[in-house]
Design a protein around this motif. Sequence first.
Motif, PDB file in Angstrom:
ATOM      1  N   THR A   1       0.836  -1.208   0.000  1.00 32.64           N
ATOM      2  CA  THR A   1       0.000   0.000   0.000  1.00 32.64           C
ATOM      3  C   THR A   1       0.865   1.250   0.000  1.00 32.64           C
ATOM      4  OG1 THR A   1      -1.770  -1.142   1.185  1.00 32.64           O
ATOM      5  CG2 THR A   1      -1.780   1.257   1.264  1.00 32.64           C
ATOM      6  N   GLN A   2       1.965   1.201   0.740  1.00 27.99           N
ATOM      7  CA  GLN A   2       2.886   2.341   0.788  1.00 27.99           C
ATOM      8  C   GLN A   2       3.558   2.563  -0.558  1.00 27.99           C
ATOM      9  OE1 GLN A   2       5.386   2.223   4.269  1.00 27.99           O
ATOM     10  NE2 GLN A   2       6.911   3.584   3.365  1.00 27.99           N
ATOM     11  N   ILE A   3       3.946   1.468  -1.227  1.00 24.32           N
ATOM     12  CA  ILE A   3       4.582   1.583  -2.546  1.00 24.32           C
ATOM     13  C   ILE A   3       3.648   2.254  -3.543  1.00 24.32           C
ATOM     14  CG2 ILE A   3       5.375   0.237  -4.548  1.00 24.32           C
ATOM     15  CD1 ILE A   3       6.495  -1.818  -2.542  1.00 24.32           C
ATOM     16  N   TRP A   4       2.369   1.899  -3.485  1.00 26.58           N
ATOM     17  CA  TRP A   4       1.408   2.384  -4.466  1.00 26.58           C
ATOM     18  C   TRP A   4       0.762   3.706  -4.069  1.00 26.58           C
ATOM     19  CZ3 TRP A   4       0.153   0.689  -9.326  1.00 26.58           C
ATOM     20  CH2 TRP A   4       0.809  -0.482  -9.735  1.00 26.58           C
ATOM     21  N   ALA A   5       1.110   4.246  -2.914  1.00 25.42           N
ATOM     22  CA  ALA A   5       0.558   5.542  -2.519  1.00 25.42           C
ATOM     23  C   ALA A   5       1.116   6.639  -3.419  1.00 25.42           C
ATOM     24  CB  ALA A   5       0.901   5.831  -1.058  1.00 25.42           C
TER      25      ALA A   5
ATOM     26  N   THR B   1       2.161   5.098 -11.705  1.00 21.97           N
ATOM     27  CA  THR B   1       2.514   3.702 -11.441  1.00 21.97           C
ATOM     28  C   THR B   1       3.924   3.618 -10.889  1.00 21.97           C
ATOM     29  OG1 THR B   1       1.109   2.963 -13.264  1.00 21.97           O
ATOM     30  CG2 THR B   1       2.778   1.421 -12.478  1.00 21.97           C
ATOM     31  N   PRO B   2       4.106   3.003  -9.708  1.00 21.31           N
ATOM     32  CA  PRO B   2       5.457   2.931  -9.125  1.00 21.31           C
ATOM     33  C   PRO B   2       6.324   1.917  -9.855  1.00 21.31           C
ATOM     34  CG  PRO B   2       3.912   1.721  -7.760  1.00 21.31           C
ATOM     35  CD  PRO B   2       3.100   2.369  -8.846  1.00 21.31           C
ATOM     36  N   ILE B   3       7.512   2.321 -10.245  1.00 16.97           N
ATOM     37  CA  ILE B   3       8.467   1.457 -10.935  1.00 16.97           C
ATOM     38  C   ILE B   3       9.757   1.405 -10.118  1.00 16.97           C
ATOM     39  CG2 ILE B   3       9.748   1.026 -13.063  1.00 16.97           C
ATOM     40  CD1 ILE B   3       6.774   0.949 -13.544  1.00 16.97           C
ATOM     41  N   ALA B   4      10.252   0.204  -9.869  1.00 18.94           N
ATOM     42  CA  ALA B   4      11.537   0.047  -9.182  1.00 18.94           C
ATOM     43  C   ALA B   4      12.647  -0.116 -10.222  1.00 18.94           C
ATOM     44  CB  ALA B   4      11.506  -1.166  -8.249  1.00 18.94           C
ATOM     45  N   ILE B   5      13.816   0.395  -9.910  1.00 19.50           N
ATOM     46  CA  ILE B   5      14.974   0.310 -10.795  1.00 19.50           C
ATOM     47  C   ILE B   5      16.045  -0.535 -10.117  1.00 19.50           C
ATOM     48  CG2 ILE B   5      16.745   1.584 -12.054  1.00 19.50           C
ATOM     49  CD1 ILE B   5      13.909   2.242 -12.994  1.00 19.50           C
ATOM     50  N   TYR B   6      16.528  -1.557 -10.837  1.00 19.99           N
ATOM     51  CA  TYR B   6      17.656  -2.347 -10.340  1.00 19.99           C
ATOM     52  C   TYR B   6      18.846  -2.152 -11.278  1.00 19.99           C
ATOM     53  CZ  TYR B   6      20.792  -6.094  -9.112  1.00 19.99           C
ATOM     54  OH  TYR B   6      21.925  -6.805  -8.743  1.00 19.99           O
ATOM     55  N   ILE B   7      20.006  -1.832 -10.712  1.00 14.36           N
ATOM     56  CA  ILE B   7      21.236  -1.665 -11.489  1.00 14.36           C
ATOM     57  C   ILE B   7      22.263  -2.632 -10.918  1.00 14.36           C
ATOM     58  CG2 ILE B   7      23.041  -0.052 -12.188  1.00 14.36           C
ATOM     59  CD1 ILE B   7      20.983   2.221 -11.608  1.00 14.36           C
TER      60      ILE B   7
ATOM     61  N   GLY C   1       8.786  -4.904  -3.289  1.00 12.76           N
ATOM     62  CA  GLY C   1       8.342  -4.864  -4.681  1.00 12.76           C
ATOM     63  C   GLY C   1       8.879  -6.005  -5.500  1.00 12.76           C
ATOM     64  N   MET C   2      10.152  -6.369  -5.280  1.00 13.76           N
ATOM     65  CA  MET C   2      10.779  -7.442  -6.042  1.00 13.76           C
ATOM     66  C   MET C   2      10.305  -8.821  -5.578  1.00 13.76           C
ATOM     67  SD  MET C   2      12.792  -8.919  -8.188  1.00 13.76           S
ATOM     68  CE  MET C   2      13.826  -7.671  -8.939  1.00 13.76           C
ATOM     69  N   MET C   3      10.470  -9.106  -4.282  1.00 11.13           N
ATOM     70  CA  MET C   3      10.178 -10.448  -3.794  1.00 11.13           C
ATOM     71  C   MET C   3       8.686 -10.753  -3.782  1.00 11.13           C
ATOM     72  SD  MET C   3      13.091 -11.704  -3.491  1.00 11.13           S
ATOM     73  CE  MET C   3      12.347 -13.281  -3.046  1.00 11.13           C
ATOM     74  N   SER C   4       7.855  -9.753  -3.525  1.00  9.98           N
ATOM     75  CA  SER C   4       6.408  -9.984  -3.474  1.00  9.98           C
ATOM     76  C   SER C   4       5.747  -9.844  -4.835  1.00  9.98           C
ATOM     77  CB  SER C   4       5.760  -9.001  -2.493  1.00  9.98           C
ATOM     78  OG  SER C   4       6.320  -9.123  -1.207  1.00  9.98           O
ATOM     79  N   GLU C   5       6.497  -9.383  -5.813  1.00  7.56           N
ATOM     80  CA  GLU C   5       6.016  -9.256  -7.193  1.00  7.56           C
ATOM     81  C   GLU C   5       4.764  -8.402  -7.272  1.00  7.56           C
ATOM     82  OE1 GLU C   5       5.825 -13.490  -8.206  1.00  7.56           O
ATOM     83  OE2 GLU C   5       7.711 -13.243  -9.292  1.00  7.56           O
ATOM     84  N   VAL C   6       4.835  -7.206  -6.652  1.00  5.08           N
ATOM     85  CA  VAL C   6       3.677  -6.322  -6.634  1.00  5.08           C
ATOM     86  C   VAL C   6       3.904  -5.068  -7.473  1.00  5.08           C
ATOM     87  CG1 VAL C   6       2.891  -7.128  -4.379  1.00  5.08           C
ATOM     88  CG2 VAL C   6       4.491  -5.203  -4.499  1.00  5.08           C
ATOM     89  N   GLN C   7       5.067  -4.968  -8.153  1.00  4.40           N
ATOM     90  CA  GLN C   7       5.300  -3.817  -9.010  1.00  4.40           C
ATOM     91  C   GLN C   7       6.302  -4.196 -10.092  1.00  4.40           C
ATOM     92  OE1 GLN C   7       8.430  -1.650  -6.004  1.00  4.40           O
ATOM     93  NE2 GLN C   7       7.636  -0.392  -7.651  1.00  4.40           N
TER      94      GLN C   7
ATOM     95  N   SER D   1      14.291  -7.741 -15.936  1.00  3.12           N
ATOM     96  CA  SER D   1      13.180  -6.802 -15.861  1.00  3.12           C
ATOM     97  C   SER D   1      11.904  -7.615 -15.665  1.00  3.12           C
ATOM     98  CB  SER D   1      13.078  -5.961 -17.133  1.00  3.12           C
ATOM     99  OG  SER D   1      14.187  -5.089 -17.246  1.00  3.12           O
ATOM    100  N   LYS D   2      11.144  -7.228 -14.667  1.00  3.96           N
ATOM    101  CA  LYS D   2       9.921  -7.957 -14.313  1.00  3.96           C
ATOM    102  C   LYS D   2       8.740  -7.000 -14.474  1.00  3.96           C
ATOM    103  CE  LYS D   2      10.282 -10.543 -10.716  1.00  3.96           C
ATOM    104  NZ  LYS D   2      10.341 -11.034  -9.314  1.00  3.96           N
ATOM    105  N   TYR D   3       7.873  -7.296 -15.445  1.00  2.00           N
ATOM    106  CA  TYR D   3       6.745  -6.423 -15.747  1.00  2.00           C
ATOM    107  C   TYR D   3       5.485  -6.998 -15.107  1.00  2.00           C
ATOM    108  CZ  TYR D   3      10.026  -4.548 -19.162  1.00  2.00           C
ATOM    109  OH  TYR D   3      11.133  -3.999 -19.760  1.00  2.00           O
ATOM    110  N   VAL D   4       4.895  -6.236 -14.194  1.00  2.00           N
ATOM    111  CA  VAL D   4       3.724  -6.695 -13.448  1.00  2.00           C
ATOM    112  C   VAL D   4       2.513  -5.888 -13.891  1.00  2.00           C
ATOM    113  CG1 VAL D   4       2.687  -6.973 -11.169  1.00  2.00           C
ATOM    114  CG2 VAL D   4       5.155  -7.339 -11.474  1.00  2.00           C
ATOM    115  N   THR D   5       1.526  -6.594 -14.442  1.00  2.00           N
ATOM    116  CA  THR D   5       0.261  -5.984 -14.842  1.00  2.00           C
ATOM    117  C   THR D   5      -0.864  -6.803 -14.227  1.00  2.00           C
ATOM    118  OG1 THR D   5       1.265  -5.350 -16.958  1.00  2.00           O
ATOM    119  CG2 THR D   5      -1.144  -5.197 -16.770  1.00  2.00           C
ATOM    120  N   GLY D   6      -1.388  -6.320 -13.109  1.00  2.00           N
ATOM    121  CA  GLY D   6      -2.391  -7.102 -12.394  1.00  2.00           C
ATOM    122  C   GLY D   6      -1.792  -8.413 -11.913  1.00  2.00           C
ATOM    123  N   GLU D   7      -2.418  -9.522 -12.303  1.00  2.00           N
ATOM    124  CA  GLU D   7      -1.925 -10.846 -11.933  1.00  2.00           C
ATOM    125  C   GLU D   7      -0.909 -11.384 -12.939  1.00  2.00           C
ATOM    126  OE1 GLU D   7      -2.661 -12.561  -9.107  1.00  2.00           O
ATOM    127  OE2 GLU D   7      -3.663 -10.700  -8.517  1.00  2.00           O
ATOM    128  N   LYS D   8      -0.741 -10.663 -14.050  1.00  2.00           N
ATOM    129  CA  LYS D   8       0.167 -11.127 -15.105  1.00  2.00           C
ATOM    130  C   LYS D   8       1.578 -10.612 -14.859  1.00  2.00           C
ATOM    131  CE  LYS D   8       0.886 -11.112 -20.115  1.00  2.00           C
ATOM    132  NZ  LYS D   8       0.418 -10.597 -21.430  1.00  2.00           N
TER     133      LYS D   8
END
Length: 474
Positions: free
Chosen positions: A157-161, A165-171, A421-427, A438-445
């Motif tokens: 909920t905090q991520i999506w506040a 759309t919240p996007i995480a960046i991994y380098i 965001g990464m481990m729970s696959e919510v973004q 790169s992990k693209y999350v769209t709803g349940e997909k």
Amino acid sequence: MHGHSFVNEVQTVAQIFFGFEKVEVLEMKVMDPVHTCGFHLLTLINDTAALVVVFENGAEVSRCSFLLGDTAFVNAGLSARRVLMLAMFRALQDVVPVEAPWGALTGIRPSKMVRGWLDEGKSDTEILQIMTDTLYARGDKAQLAVDVAHAERRLTTQIWAGAGTPIAIYIGIPFCPSRCLYCSFNMAHRPPTQDELEAYTATLVAEMREKAAGLRTLGGRVSSIYIGGGTPTVLPDDLLTRLLNAAGENFAPSNAVEYTVEAGRPDTLTPKNLRILRNHGVNRIAVNPQTLNDRTLTAIGRNHTAADFFRAFQEAREAGFPCMSADLITGLPNETVDDLTRSLELLLPLKPENLTIHALSVKRASQLNAARRLNDSVPLENPSLGGDYAPYYLYRQKNTIGLLENVGYSLAGFECLYNIGMMSEVQTVLGIGAGAVSKYVTGEKISRKFNEKNPEVYVARRKNRNRRLHKADG
């Protein structure tokens, strides 16, 4: 196996009982087992039931069958493959008893299943009963999964506040000053050269520009940046500065953006590069000792001592990082319960805002696996942190000592949103660098795009591709 195609599921449950033994899965055309030495399993499933029969040296020694429509399975929402795995677990447990704290739960993310039950309206009590009575998980592990699931929901909920759309960046920086005994990471068995680091950094900067364009296409906002490794602080100060400048130009981290650098090796940290990180807006840093026993540090191939860790941790505090984290590993070679306890007793007074306890995972490509230098006296339990620390993320890996788990603990308000965001696959997470995903999350997909794993291949292919693109534009 007969009547199904759940090859991975059969192999996964078998590994609980047979560890590093080779497990071969064959599709059986007939119902008779192969009459040879050792264990053989017959796994069958149809529209109504799952059956597993265990043979030892050609003779049946155990069997278990479950109806797919059993009330307990329906209430838990278990699929046919999951019921087959349960039958296999029960049949094998009768003849090859092992201490399996997570029971028949084999997934990477036990708390994700719990979140699904919470979303359905199930109570904690109902979920704990499913996990212990139906899935055979130990009570304390079931409670851990429930506690983490609640934390994940709150932090999601905090991520999506906020807007967008919240996007995480991994380098990713796939280099280290030395190779740990347990590491299977795709890096050279030697420190990188200056030329290799320069070529890699240049390629990384170019990919940042590409991903920034993709971010705009997605219409997203950067919610977190995580520079991981390897060891990002293996970069010389000029290249580290170039990397951070590019991250700032392309992803514009503000004070509101969680910005983490995994500076795991204390021997790579200096007052100067710590200031560079802090001056570029990095607000979270990981300094990871893995153990605070010098004997073990030498044995696993790390080029630092416990004293180096304390020095680096103090210098990072003085540099002004508001959040610091540290990792310990359970089950390192020749470590005893007392060694692990001593490491914790030395670490906790430093009050790192985050502390992760990993269970050693013996990777097939690691030197540890090749040498078979496993810990026969490993403590068969991860320590549970109490006091002000609460668990907030959880994941499991294959071939883990004691079939244990990795747990992230945090002081209140310092949880790492990138980890959630990464481990729970919510973004969506945009991965940059060799081996990044790169992990693209769209709803349940969820869809994934993988970068080249090998750093040299990553640099060479992208250099050739950019050359072709430049020629085409010309």
